[in-house]
Design a protein around this motif. Structure first.
Motif, PDB file in Angstrom:
ATOM      1  N   ILE A 168      44.434  37.431  35.122  1.00 21.71           N
ATOM      2  CA  ILE A 168      43.737  35.848  35.142  1.00 21.71           C
ATOM      3  C   ILE A 168      44.501  34.817  36.004  1.00 21.71           C
ATOM      4  CG2 ILE A 168      43.418  33.629  34.180  1.00 21.71           C
ATOM      5  CD1 ILE A 168      41.947  35.300  31.265  1.00 21.71           C
ATOM      6  N   GLY A 169      46.431  34.609  35.318  1.00 19.02           N
ATOM      7  CA  GLY A 169      46.917  33.204  36.498  1.00 19.02           C
ATOM      8  C   GLY A 169      47.540  33.684  37.891  1.00 19.02           C
ATOM      9  N   ASP A 170      47.126  35.560  38.073  1.00 15.57           N
ATOM     10  CA  ASP A 170      47.690  35.754  39.474  1.00 15.57           C
ATOM     11  C   ASP A 170      46.170  35.356  39.656  1.00 15.57           C
ATOM     12  OD1 ASP A 170      49.165  36.932  41.707  1.00 15.57           O
ATOM     13  OD2 ASP A 170      49.137  38.577  40.710  1.00 15.57           O
ATOM     14  N   ALA A 171      45.071  35.585  39.573  1.00 12.78           N
ATOM     15  CA  ALA A 171      43.881  35.531  40.553  1.00 12.78           C
ATOM     16  C   ALA A 171      44.003  33.675  40.897  1.00 12.78           C
ATOM     17  CB  ALA A 171      43.135  35.997  39.320  1.00 12.78           C
ATOM     18  N   LEU A 172      44.061  32.877  38.963  1.00 13.64           N
ATOM     19  CA  LEU A 172      44.317  31.728  39.804  1.00 13.64           C
ATOM     20  C   LEU A 172      45.175  30.974  40.193  1.00 13.64           C
ATOM     21  CD1 LEU A 172      42.866  30.503  35.317  1.00 13.64           C
ATOM     22  CD2 LEU A 172      41.108  30.779  37.629  1.00 13.64           C
ATOM     23  N   THR A 200      41.063  51.393  35.137  1.00 13.90           N
ATOM     24  CA  THR A 200      40.482  50.757  34.469  1.00 13.90           C
ATOM     25  C   THR A 200      40.043  51.828  32.987  1.00 13.90           C
ATOM     26  OG1 THR A 200      38.582  51.725  35.622  1.00 13.90           O
ATOM     27  CG2 THR A 200      38.738  49.477  36.136  1.00 13.90           C
ATOM     28  N   ARG A 201      41.359  52.887  33.564  1.00 13.84           N
ATOM     29  CA  ARG A 201      41.520  53.683  31.841  1.00 13.84           C
ATOM     30  C   ARG A 201      41.748  53.344  30.582  1.00 13.84           C
ATOM     31  NH1 ARG A 201      46.036  58.588  32.621  1.00 13.84           N
ATOM     32  NH2 ARG A 201      47.954  56.680  33.227  1.00 13.84           N
ATOM     33  N   GLY A 202      41.289  54.034  29.923  1.00 14.09           N
ATOM     34  CA  GLY A 202      41.770  53.702  28.149  1.00 14.09           C
ATOM     35  C   GLY A 202      41.038  51.802  27.788  1.00 14.09           C
ATOM     36  N   TRP A 203      41.645  51.519  27.368  1.00 13.73           N
ATOM     37  CA  TRP A 203      41.512  50.024  26.927  1.00 13.73           C
ATOM     38  C   TRP A 203      41.506  49.267  28.192  1.00 13.73           C
ATOM     39  CZ3 TRP A 203      39.963  49.160  22.286  1.00 13.73           C
ATOM     40  CH2 TRP A 203      40.167  50.462  21.606  1.00 13.73           C
ATOM     41  N   ASN A 204      42.396  49.429  29.536  1.00 14.01           N
ATOM     42  CA  ASN A 204      42.026  48.795  30.371  1.00 14.01           C
ATOM     43  C   ASN A 204      40.945  48.091  30.787  1.00 14.01           C
ATOM     44  OD1 ASN A 204      45.036  48.411  31.166  1.00 14.01           O
ATOM     45  ND2 ASN A 204      44.681  49.925  32.524  1.00 14.01           N
ATOM     46  N   ILE A 205      39.640  49.243  30.079  1.00 12.48           N
ATOM     47  CA  ILE A 205      38.074  48.785  31.291  1.00 12.48           C
ATOM     48  C   ILE A 205      38.097  47.241  30.248  1.00 12.48           C
ATOM     49  CG2 ILE A 205      36.977  50.238  29.181  1.00 12.48           C
ATOM     50  CD1 ILE A 205      34.970  50.424  31.789  1.00 12.48           C
ATOM     51  N   LEU A 206      38.328  47.169  28.744  1.00  8.19           N
ATOM     52  CA  LEU A 206      38.224  46.316  27.793  1.00  8.19           C
ATOM     53  C   LEU A 206      38.886  45.128  28.390  1.00  8.19           C
ATOM     54  CD1 LEU A 206      38.445  47.562  24.022  1.00  8.19           C
ATOM     55  CD2 LEU A 206      36.504  47.811  25.869  1.00  8.19           C
ATOM     56  N   LYS A 207      39.806  45.377  28.690  1.00  8.59           N
ATOM     57  CA  LYS A 207      40.437  44.210  28.647  1.00  8.59           C
ATOM     58  C   LYS A 207      40.259  43.543  30.313  1.00  8.59           C
ATOM     59  CE  LYS A 207      45.279  45.485  27.409  1.00  8.59           C
ATOM     60  NZ  LYS A 207      46.364  46.596  27.222  1.00  8.59           N
ATOM     61  N   LEU A 208      39.874  44.388  31.443  1.00  4.43           N
ATOM     62  CA  LEU A 208      39.544  44.297  32.892  1.00  4.43           C
ATOM     63  C   LEU A 208      38.106  42.882  31.989  1.00  4.43           C
ATOM     64  CD1 LEU A 208      39.080  43.994  35.525  1.00  4.43           C
ATOM     65  CD2 LEU A 208      37.752  46.343  35.425  1.00  4.43           C
ATOM     66  N   TRP A 209      36.620  43.772  31.122  1.00  2.95           N
ATOM     67  CA  TRP A 209      35.504  43.015  31.198  1.00  2.95           C
ATOM     68  C   TRP A 209      36.159  41.583  30.176  1.00  2.95           C
ATOM     69  CZ3 TRP A 209      34.196  40.699  26.471  1.00  2.95           C
ATOM     70  CH2 TRP A 209      33.079  40.427  25.889  1.00  2.95           C
ATOM     71  N   VAL A 210      37.346  41.084  29.382  1.00  2.00           N
ATOM     72  CA  VAL A 210      37.938  39.815  29.330  1.00  2.00           C
ATOM     73  C   VAL A 210      38.454  39.231  30.444  1.00  2.00           C
ATOM     74  CG1 VAL A 210      39.404  38.409  28.134  1.00  2.00           C
ATOM     75  CG2 VAL A 210      38.652  40.887  27.128  1.00  2.00           C
ATOM     76  N   ILE A 211      39.238  39.749  30.949  1.00  2.14           N
ATOM     77  CA  ILE A 211      39.565  38.963  32.331  1.00  2.14           C
ATOM     78  C   ILE A 211      38.285  38.233  33.159  1.00  2.14           C
ATOM     79  CG2 ILE A 211      40.585  39.276  34.676  1.00  2.14           C
ATOM     80  CD1 ILE A 211      42.628  41.194  33.320  1.00  2.14           C
ATOM     81  N   LEU A 212      37.638  39.172  33.303  1.00  2.00           N
ATOM     82  CA  LEU A 212      35.996  39.014  34.680  1.00  2.00           C
ATOM     83  C   LEU A 212      35.359  38.050  33.417  1.00  2.00           C
ATOM     84  CD1 LEU A 212      35.245  42.596  35.667  1.00  2.00           C
ATOM     85  CD2 LEU A 212      36.100  40.392  37.210  1.00  2.00           C
ATOM     86  N   THR A 213      35.211  38.091  31.855  1.00  2.00           N
ATOM     87  CA  THR A 213      34.344  37.341  31.528  1.00  2.00           C
ATOM     88  C   THR A 213      35.072  35.770  31.088  1.00  2.00           C
ATOM     89  OG1 THR A 213      33.614  38.979  29.594  1.00  2.00           O
ATOM     90  CG2 THR A 213      33.700  36.540  29.078  1.00  2.00           C
ATOM     91  N   GLY A 242      42.096  37.313  45.116  1.00  2.00           N
ATOM     92  CA  GLY A 242      43.131  37.148  44.245  1.00  2.00           C
ATOM     93  C   GLY A 242      43.251  38.431  43.459  1.00  2.00           C
ATOM     94  N   LEU A 243      41.984  38.326  42.635  1.00  2.00           N
ATOM     95  CA  LEU A 243      41.604  38.892  41.271  1.00  2.00           C
ATOM     96  C   LEU A 243      42.218  40.684  41.911  1.00  2.00           C
ATOM     97  CD1 LEU A 243      41.006  40.095  38.170  1.00  2.00           C
ATOM     98  CD2 LEU A 243      38.402  38.878  39.070  1.00  2.00           C
ATOM     99  N   TYR A 244      41.395  40.182  42.994  1.00  2.00           N
ATOM    100  CA  TYR A 244      40.922  41.938  43.756  1.00  2.00           C
ATOM    101  C   TYR A 244      42.429  42.595  44.507  1.00  2.00           C
ATOM    102  CZ  TYR A 244      35.955  42.597  44.057  1.00  2.00           C
ATOM    103  OH  TYR A 244      34.618  43.017  44.032  1.00  2.00           O
ATOM    104  N   GLY A 245      43.107  41.835  44.789  1.00  2.00           N
ATOM    105  CA  GLY A 245      44.774  42.285  45.477  1.00  2.00           C
ATOM    106  C   GLY A 245      45.864  42.678  44.089  1.00  2.00           C
ATOM    107  N   ARG A 246      45.244  41.595  42.888  1.00  2.00           N
ATOM    108  CA  ARG A 246      46.041  42.007  41.543  1.00  2.00           C
ATOM    109  C   ARG A 246      45.978  43.675  40.902  1.00  2.00           C
ATOM    110  NH1 ARG A 246      49.570  39.669  37.642  1.00  2.00           N
ATOM    111  NH2 ARG A 246      50.125  41.200  36.841  1.00  2.00           N
ATOM    112  N   LEU A 247      44.667  43.973  41.241  1.00  2.00           N
ATOM    113  CA  LEU A 247      43.809  45.117  40.725  1.00  2.00           C
ATOM    114  C   LEU A 247      44.326  46.276  41.649  1.00  2.00           C
ATOM    115  CD1 LEU A 247      39.739  44.213  39.358  1.00  2.00           C
ATOM    116  CD2 LEU A 247      42.470  44.303  37.974  1.00  2.00           C
ATOM    117  N   TYR A 248      44.454  45.778  42.909  1.00  2.00           N
ATOM    118  CA  TYR A 248      44.737  46.781  44.191  1.00  2.00           C
ATOM    119  C   TYR A 248      46.373  47.116  43.374  1.00  2.00           C
ATOM    120  CZ  TYR A 248      46.330  48.872  48.254  1.00  2.00           C
ATOM    121  OH  TYR A 248      48.168  49.887  48.597  1.00  2.00           O
TER     122      TYR A 248
END
Length: 444
Positions: A9-13, A330-343, A422-428
């Motif tokens: 989140i910090g990286d994207a902002l 987005t595998r495992g628990w990362n999918i829930l973390k990504l949902w928290v980030i996007l939300t 920024g979020l896309y870049g960090r996820l890449y």
């Protein structure tokens, strides 16, 4: 490797804030063209609705034009659907091309540090933009056609056949000795008289929803397998995982069902015009099945959307449509973390735009400042104009007020798109770090 929520989140902002100059340079022209395109589309819609060309001479205010279109859009689509959909298709195509023109270079800047080409008047469209559009369309079409389409089709026809079967009118002979005494009833009423109404109210809806709920549970079970959780034991307990995921899925469905049930039933009652006993009998009806199915469908669509979310960034930064390692993030628990980030990011951007910018600043503070300046200017012109306020004062401050509102929202759009890039870049970068190819490069 697990996603670190606060770090992402910090990286994207941070990218949206610190790279504002570059973002504005790259995005100002496409966004300005987008505003003009939206404005032209609204007046185009109104022209079709009115049956003649509508211009600023007819409606001098764009906001008023938008409100009129909102009020009469249904009429336009009913009377001239071809014309309305043609404008919609053209606007969607133009919006897609213009957004891709600046999002692709910004994603490469955030993901690879590759600064966009110099120049202020730019709206480039090339292979990077095509990859961004195609990857995004693939995500949308995959979910729409391969997930939502079959599920929605099955639900429509299943409920259609259930309702048709239960409402089918049939003739009965209440007096076996007299074939002239005929009564007409429905299959649903017959089952109710026989004490078997539960087949219609519970068994059939449950049989309809169960396969989709089972599919959801299987997906959750497979998603949290040990191979998708790097820190998990190599050989996990499959039975325990099945029980835990089953209970978690059932609990989530139950909570969502009871949280939404009353509101859905009330909406259905209003739409169908039901009241009294008819409204009470909705409990346990196919309406409940529709609600549960809607929750299951939402979760399935959300799951695949989250799994595919990093793919546009991977396609743009790698200059390839390859899926290799694209889903590692987005595998495992990362999918829930990504949902928290996007939300969090979505709610943060919405809160700042609605409450801070348009609510407090543009809605309260700035009007007070401009009104004070307007009053002071008006008084000063009266002193040198025989007590008469200058004619230029009011139009000038109206223009200042409107231009200020537009500029603030445009700059906030720059920041919002920058945060997305920024979020896309960090996820890449997270995808590259987590992919097996990255492990091979490190070991070599």
């Amino acid at each position: 490797m697990g996603l670190r929520i606060l770090s992402v989140i910090g990286d994207a902002l941070n990218f949206g804030g610190r790279r504002m100059e570059t973002i504005a340079r790259v995005a100002w022209l496409p966004l300005s063209l987008l505003l003009l395109a939206n404005m032209a589309a609204v007046f185009g819609y109104l022209s079709i609705i009115a049956g003649r060309v509508i211009t600023f001479e007819d409606i001098p205010n764009y906001l008023s034009a938008t409100q009129l279109y909102t009020q009469h859009a249904a009429t336009g689509f009913a009377n001239n659907a071809a014309g309305m959909w043609s404008i919609t298709a053209a606007l969607t195509f133009l919006q897609t091309v213009l957004v891709a023109s600046f999002m692709a270079p910004l994603i490469r800047y955030a993901g690879l540090g590759e600064k966009p080409a110099p120049g202020v008047i730019r709206a480039p469209f090339g292979p990077d933009q095509v990859r961004f559009i195609v990857a995004g369309l693939f995500s949308f079409l995959f979910v729409a056609l391969l997930v939502f389409g079959p599920v929605a089709g099955a639900s429509y026809y299943a409920l259609k056949y259930i309702v048709a079967a239960m409402t089918e009118t049939r003739a009965v002979f209440p007096d076996p000795e007299s074939l002239h005494t005929i009564e007409f009833t429905t299959a649903g009423a017959t089952l109710a008289e026989q004490g078997m109404a539960w087949i219609y109210s519970h068994a059939l809806p449950a049989a309809f929803v169960a396969p989709f709920a089972i599919i959801l549970w299987i997906i959750v079970f497979l998603h949290f397998s040990p191979r998708n959780r790097p820190q998990a034991p190599e050989r996990g307990n499959a039975i325990l995982r099945a029980l835990v995921t089953l209970m978690a899925t059932a609990a989530f469905l139950a909570v969502a069902y009871f949280a939404l049930r009353q509101e859905v039933l009330q909406s259905y009652q209003q739409i169908a015009g039901l009241s009294g006993d008819a409204a009470k009998n909705l409990a346990g009806s196919p309406v409940d099945a529709i609600l549960i199915f809607g929750i299951v469908a939402y979760l399935l669509i959300g799951y695949f959307n989250l799994r595919l979310y990093p793919y546009p960034a991977v396609a743009v930064c790698r200059k390839s449509f390859s899926f290799a390692g694209a889903f590692q993030t987005t595998r495992g628990w990362n999918i829930l973390k990504l949902w928290v980030i996007l939300t969090f990011v979505s709610l943060f951007l919405l809160f700042v735009q609605v409450v801070i910018i348009n609510g407090l600043f543009l809605g309260a503070l700035l009007p007070w400042i401009i009104n004070s300046l307007y009053a002071a200017t008006a008084v000063s012109t009266r002193l040198v104009n025989s007590g008469v306020t200058g004619e230029w004062v009011l139009p000038t401050f109206v223009w200042i007020w409107n231009i200020t509102k537009i500029l603030f929202n445009i700059f906030w759009s720059f920041f919002s798109f920058g945060v997305a890039a920024g979020l896309y870049g960090r996820l890449y970068r997270e995808t590259e770090a987590a992919s097996p190819e990255s492990d091979l490069r490190v070991s070599a």
